[in-house]
Scaffold this motif. Structure first.
Motif, PDB file in Angstrom:
ATOM      1  N   PHE A 114       0.878  -0.978   0.139  1.00 18.93           N
ATOM      2  CA  PHE A 114      -0.039   0.019   0.096  1.00 18.93           C
ATOM      3  C   PHE A 114       0.795   1.114  -0.039  1.00 18.93           C
ATOM      4  O   PHE A 114       1.858   1.074   0.714  1.00 18.93           O
ATOM      5  CB  PHE A 114      -0.865   0.279   1.220  1.00 18.93           C
ATOM      6  N   VAL A 115       0.601   2.167  -0.650  1.00 21.77           N
ATOM      7  CA  VAL A 115       1.200   3.297  -1.030  1.00 21.77           C
ATOM      8  C   VAL A 115       0.427   4.515  -0.306  1.00 21.77           C
ATOM      9  O   VAL A 115      -0.673   4.821  -0.854  1.00 21.77           O
ATOM     10  CB  VAL A 115       1.688   3.848  -2.131  1.00 21.77           C
ATOM     11  N   HIS A 116       0.899   5.124   0.742  1.00 16.86           N
ATOM     12  CA  HIS A 116       0.233   6.392   1.300  1.00 16.86           C
ATOM     13  C   HIS A 116       0.530   7.650   0.733  1.00 16.86           C
ATOM     14  O   HIS A 116       1.398   8.487   1.054  1.00 16.86           O
ATOM     15  CB  HIS A 116       0.655   6.240   3.021  1.00 16.86           C
ATOM     16  N   HIS A 117      -0.290   7.857  -0.439  1.00 15.11           N
ATOM     17  CA  HIS A 117       0.074   9.051  -1.297  1.00 15.11           C
ATOM     18  C   HIS A 117      -0.294  10.442  -0.802  1.00 15.11           C
ATOM     19  O   HIS A 117       0.456  11.265  -1.012  1.00 15.11           O
ATOM     20  CB  HIS A 117      -0.705   8.870  -2.590  1.00 15.11           C
ATOM     21  N   VAL A 118      -0.876  10.328   0.426  1.00 17.85           N
ATOM     22  CA  VAL A 118      -1.358  11.674   0.972  1.00 17.85           C
ATOM     23  C   VAL A 118       0.154  12.389   1.616  1.00 17.85           C
ATOM     24  O   VAL A 118       0.189  13.421   1.674  1.00 17.85           O
ATOM     25  CB  VAL A 118      -2.172  11.251   1.968  1.00 17.85           C
ATOM     26  N   ALA A 119       1.181  11.383   1.904  1.00 18.28           N
ATOM     27  CA  ALA A 119       2.197  11.820   2.553  1.00 18.28           C
ATOM     28  C   ALA A 119       3.389  11.933   1.436  1.00 18.28           C
ATOM     29  O   ALA A 119       4.662  12.059   1.750  1.00 18.28           O
ATOM     30  CB  ALA A 119       2.726  11.064   3.734  1.00 18.28           C
ATOM     31  N   ALA A 120       3.208  11.504   0.334  1.00 22.02           N
ATOM     32  CA  ALA A 120       4.149  11.308  -0.828  1.00 22.02           C
ATOM     33  C   ALA A 120       4.924  12.845  -1.062  1.00 22.02           C
ATOM     34  O   ALA A 120       6.345  12.694  -1.326  1.00 22.02           O
ATOM     35  CB  ALA A 120       3.646  11.088  -2.423  1.00 22.02           C
ATOM     36  N   LEU A 121       4.359  13.983  -1.066  1.00 18.67           N
ATOM     37  CA  LEU A 121       5.069  15.067  -1.305  1.00 18.67           C
ATOM     38  C   LEU A 121       6.016  15.197  -0.139  1.00 18.67           C
ATOM     39  O   LEU A 121       7.164  15.822  -0.325  1.00 18.67           O
ATOM     40  CB  LEU A 121       4.085  16.331  -1.355  1.00 18.67           C
ATOM     41  N   ARG A 122       5.726  14.867   0.973  1.00 19.65           N
ATOM     42  CA  ARG A 122       6.588  15.187   2.337  1.00 19.65           C
ATOM     43  C   ARG A 122       7.877  13.992   2.089  1.00 19.65           C
ATOM     44  O   ARG A 122       8.896  14.380   2.415  1.00 19.65           O
ATOM     45  CB  ARG A 122       5.812  14.485   3.655  1.00 19.65           C
ATOM     46  N   ALA A 123       7.461  12.971   1.515  1.00 18.14           N
ATOM     47  CA  ALA A 123       8.670  11.933   1.124  1.00 18.14           C
ATOM     48  C   ALA A 123       9.577  12.539   0.233  1.00 18.14           C
ATOM     49  O   ALA A 123      10.820  12.120   0.276  1.00 18.14           O
ATOM     50  CB  ALA A 123       8.032  10.632   0.711  1.00 18.14           C
ATOM     51  N   VAL A 124       9.404  13.347  -0.637  1.00 14.73           N
ATOM     52  CA  VAL A 124      10.116  13.916  -1.485  1.00 14.73           C
ATOM     53  C   VAL A 124      11.174  15.036  -1.029  1.00 14.73           C
ATOM     54  O   VAL A 124      12.298  14.902  -1.290  1.00 14.73           O
ATOM     55  CB  VAL A 124       9.138  14.689  -2.854  1.00 14.73           C
ATOM     56  N   VAL A 125      10.414  15.800  -0.146  1.00 14.11           N
ATOM     57  CA  VAL A 125      11.538  16.817   0.411  1.00 14.11           C
ATOM     58  C   VAL A 125      12.288  16.219   1.681  1.00 14.11           C
ATOM     59  O   VAL A 125      13.154  16.688   2.181  1.00 14.11           O
ATOM     60  CB  VAL A 125      10.662  18.021   1.041  1.00 14.11           C
ATOM     61  N   ASP A 126      11.862  15.153   2.385  1.00 14.12           N
ATOM     62  CA  ASP A 126      12.258  14.537   3.561  1.00 14.12           C
ATOM     63  C   ASP A 126      12.464  13.046   3.465  1.00 14.12           C
ATOM     64  O   ASP A 126      11.568  12.244   3.558  1.00 14.12           O
ATOM     65  CB  ASP A 126      11.758  14.935   4.713  1.00 14.12           C
ATOM     66  N   PRO A 127      13.829  12.586   2.942  1.00 14.78           N
ATOM     67  CA  PRO A 127      13.940  11.141   2.513  1.00 14.78           C
ATOM     68  C   PRO A 127      13.772  10.238   3.828  1.00 14.78           C
ATOM     69  O   PRO A 127      13.422   8.988   3.615  1.00 14.78           O
ATOM     70  CB  PRO A 127      15.485  11.021   2.129  1.00 14.78           C
ATOM     71  N   ASP A 128      13.594  10.788   5.088  1.00 20.09           N
ATOM     72  CA  ASP A 128      13.434   9.894   6.200  1.00 20.09           C
ATOM     73  C   ASP A 128      11.915   9.345   5.987  1.00 20.09           C
ATOM     74  O   ASP A 128      11.611   8.531   6.925  1.00 20.09           O
ATOM     75  CB  ASP A 128      13.326  10.727   7.428  1.00 20.09           C
ATOM     76  N   TRP A 129      11.098   9.903   5.309  1.00 18.11           N
ATOM     77  CA  TRP A 129       9.625   9.438   5.089  1.00 18.11           C
ATOM     78  C   TRP A 129       9.433   8.411   4.094  1.00 18.11           C
ATOM     79  O   TRP A 129       8.487   8.107   3.943  1.00 18.11           O
ATOM     80  CB  TRP A 129       8.909  10.978   4.808  1.00 18.11           C
ATOM     81  N   VAL A 130      10.462   8.352   3.196  1.00 16.79           N
ATOM     82  CA  VAL A 130      10.372   7.329   2.128  1.00 16.79           C
ATOM     83  C   VAL A 130      10.001   5.892   2.402  1.00 16.79           C
ATOM     84  O   VAL A 130       8.880   5.412   2.261  1.00 16.79           O
ATOM     85  CB  VAL A 130      11.469   7.340   1.282  1.00 16.79           C
ATOM     86  N   GLU A 131      10.370   5.360   3.511  1.00 15.65           N
ATOM     87  CA  GLU A 131       9.910   4.154   4.071  1.00 15.65           C
ATOM     88  C   GLU A 131       8.818   4.242   4.406  1.00 15.65           C
ATOM     89  O   GLU A 131       7.938   2.937   4.748  1.00 15.65           O
ATOM     90  CB  GLU A 131      11.125   3.541   5.103  1.00 15.65           C
ATOM     91  N   ARG A 132       8.272   5.262   5.324  1.00 11.38           N
ATOM     92  CA  ARG A 132       7.072   5.250   6.027  1.00 11.38           C
ATOM     93  C   ARG A 132       5.863   5.389   5.406  1.00 11.38           C
ATOM     94  O   ARG A 132       4.773   4.860   5.791  1.00 11.38           O
ATOM     95  CB  ARG A 132       7.148   6.752   6.742  1.00 11.38           C
ATOM     96  N   ILE A 133       5.932   5.823   4.020  1.00 13.25           N
ATOM     97  CA  ILE A 133       4.852   5.711   3.193  1.00 13.25           C
ATOM     98  C   ILE A 133       4.408   4.248   2.409  1.00 13.25           C
ATOM     99  O   ILE A 133       3.365   4.384   1.852  1.00 13.25           O
ATOM    100  CB  ILE A 133       4.613   6.904   2.255  1.00 13.25           C
ATOM    101  N   PHE A 134       5.252   3.425   2.368  1.00 11.36           N
ATOM    102  CA  PHE A 134       5.295   1.846   1.955  1.00 11.36           C
ATOM    103  C   PHE A 134       4.718   1.110   3.109  1.00 11.36           C
ATOM    104  O   PHE A 134       5.680   0.894   3.731  1.00 11.36           O
ATOM    105  CB  PHE A 134       6.372   1.753   1.193  1.00 11.36           C
ATOM    106  N   LEU A 135       3.410   0.742   3.072  1.00 14.64           N
ATOM    107  CA  LEU A 135       2.938   0.027   4.188  1.00 14.64           C
ATOM    108  C   LEU A 135       2.568  -1.613   3.421  1.00 14.64           C
ATOM    109  O   LEU A 135       1.624  -1.635   2.725  1.00 14.64           O
ATOM    110  CB  LEU A 135       1.904   0.637   4.849  1.00 14.64           C
ATOM    111  N   PRO A 136       2.977  -2.656   4.212  1.00 14.52           N
ATOM    112  CA  PRO A 136       2.708  -3.899   3.598  1.00 14.52           C
ATOM    113  C   PRO A 136       1.228  -4.202   3.790  1.00 14.52           C
ATOM    114  O   PRO A 136       0.731  -3.785   4.623  1.00 14.52           O
ATOM    115  CB  PRO A 136       3.563  -4.857   4.529  1.00 14.52           C
ATOM    116  N   TYR A 137       0.534  -4.994   2.911  1.00 13.82           N
ATOM    117  CA  TYR A 137      -0.720  -5.485   2.911  1.00 13.82           C
ATOM    118  C   TYR A 137      -0.875  -6.846   3.736  1.00 13.82           C
ATOM    119  O   TYR A 137      -1.911  -7.129   3.979  1.00 13.82           O
ATOM    120  CB  TYR A 137      -1.297  -5.940   1.609  1.00 13.82           C
ATOM    121  N   ASP A 138       0.240  -7.545   4.257  1.00  7.89           N
ATOM    122  CA  ASP A 138      -0.094  -8.938   4.610  1.00  7.89           C
ATOM    123  C   ASP A 138      -0.745  -9.024   6.019  1.00  7.89           C
ATOM    124  O   ASP A 138      -1.053 -10.396   6.274  1.00  7.89           O
ATOM    125  CB  ASP A 138       1.509  -9.493   4.570  1.00  7.89           C
ATOM    126  N   ARG A 139      -0.993  -8.040   6.463  1.00  9.09           N
ATOM    127  CA  ARG A 139      -1.970  -8.455   7.938  1.00  9.09           C
ATOM    128  C   ARG A 139      -3.218  -7.779   7.625  1.00  9.09           C
ATOM    129  O   ARG A 139      -3.966  -7.859   8.448  1.00  9.09           O
ATOM    130  CB  ARG A 139      -1.072  -7.540   9.010  1.00  9.09           C
TER     131      ARG A 139
END
Length: 352
Positions: free
Chosen positions: A40-65
């Motif tokens: 799952f990609v949390h696109h609401v926070a995608a622009l924050r992830a562009v300016v702050d690389p610390d956010w990149v991992e945070r917006i990709f969330l696994p579906y498996d649970r």
């Protein structure tokens, strides 16, 4: 289609609306989610992830649970005929109900049309590097995406010159009061963002998101991004219960519907709740739920500590209130909860 008494539900799309439907019906139906992305990609926070690389991992969330009983099929739906779904792999799935939740396309980086998470993360980091190297940024489009991106860039790099151009002479046209627009104007001025309304700018000669100096329509810039151009996958006509008109067993949620309201994640979720309730109602003999189109409402972050909002129920919000709602984690914690993931910071293997 299943051969026993439990109905089958195919959810085509694992975005904001699709995960709500799938999770809500997991205990009552054989749920299958068809989704080409591996997370799952949390696109609401995608622009924050562009300016702050610390956010990149945070917006990709696994579906498996997300599902206990249901399953995910990682594939792309090529054709939906009633309750039959043909996949890019050549397989065909059928169900008692099909929920179309394929969302809409939008120019990168507000949305990433990259199914592989590793590749998508690498692109975000590469875009951050390009943006870091640019002193003058041009954003084409002064809608919510363009303004939010301007706020993120100006907050992260106060010395960059950020220009937002839009052919509309009115900022954020729609059912918003002038007080709200004035607050957005004020904060953009404080951030040093130059806003050019009523200005039509031709496409610059460089590729979007690629650093390289240019001049267009009297604007000098080093990088540009397109911040307009929503492209719904389709526009399905739905009734008040979000059933696709004239197609028995088919439902639609989110941006693919012709519901007269803004195309936003929160509304896709609201659609998902209605459709899940209505499919469950058909199983139990209960009354169907009607979806009431939402009036124009917007909570617009302008960097982590700024922003403005308006809704008929709460009026106009300033920077502090907007930051309290959206500025902190941009709802990452909420979606981790929806996906049944541990809160951020919980050590692996340890319950929260």
């Amino acid at each position: 289609m299943t051969t026993h008494d439990t109905p089958s539900v195919l959810v085509v799309g694992g975005g904001y609306g699709g995960i709500i439907v799938a999770k809500a019906l997991d205990d009552a139906a054989d749920v299958t989610v068809v989704e080409p992305r591996d997370t799952f990609v949390h696109h609401v926070a995608a622009l924050r992830a562009v300016v702050d690389p610390d956010w990149v991992e945070r917006i990709f969330l696994p579906y498996d649970r997300l599902l206990t009983r249901g399953r995910f099929v990682r594939d792309r739906a090529e054709r939906i005929d009633g309750t039959r779904v043909r996949l890019a792999s050549g397989a065909t799935l059928t169900g008692n109900h099909v929920v179309v939740a394929t969302g809409s396309g939008y120019p990168y980086p507000a949305k990433l049309d990259i199914p592989d998470g590793v590749t998508a993360k690498a692109r975000l980091r590469a875009t951050h590097a390009e943006l870091t190297a640019a002193d003058r940024v041009l954003l084409l489009g002064a809608g919510p995406v363009g303004l939010e991106f301007a706020g993120e860039i100006a907050a992260a790099w106060p010395t960059k010159q950020v220009t937002v151009a839009d052919p509309s002479p009115v900022l954020l046209p729609g059912g918003y009061p002038d007080e709200f627009r004035a607050e957005v104007h004020r904060q953009l001025d404080e951030l040093g963002v130059r806003l050019l309304l009523g200005t039509r700018v031709p496409q610059p000669p460089t590729a979007p998101g690629q650093a390289g100096g240019f001049s267009v329509a009297g604007i000098d810039a080093d990088i540009w991004f397109r911040c307009h151009g929503t492209q719904p996958r389709t526009a399905l006509p739905v009734d008040a219960h979000l059933r696709v008109r004239g197609v028995p067993g088919q439902w639609a949620v989110g941006d693919v519907t012709d519901v007269p309201e803004l195309k936003m994640a929160r509304l896709a979720q609201a659609h998902g709740e209605v459709v899940a309730a209505n499919i469950r109602a058909l199983l139990t003999g209960a009354d169907l739920t009607v979806h009431e189109p939402s009036p124009d409402m917007l909570v617009l972050p302008l960097g982590p500590k700024g922003g403005a909002g308006y809704g008929p129920d709460f009026g106009v919000l300033g920077a502090a209130q907007t930051a309290d709602i959206k500025g902190g984690d941009l709802f990452v914690g909420y979606y981790r909860d929806v996906l049944n993931l541990d809160p951020e910071g919980t050590p692996p293997g340890r319950a929260a």
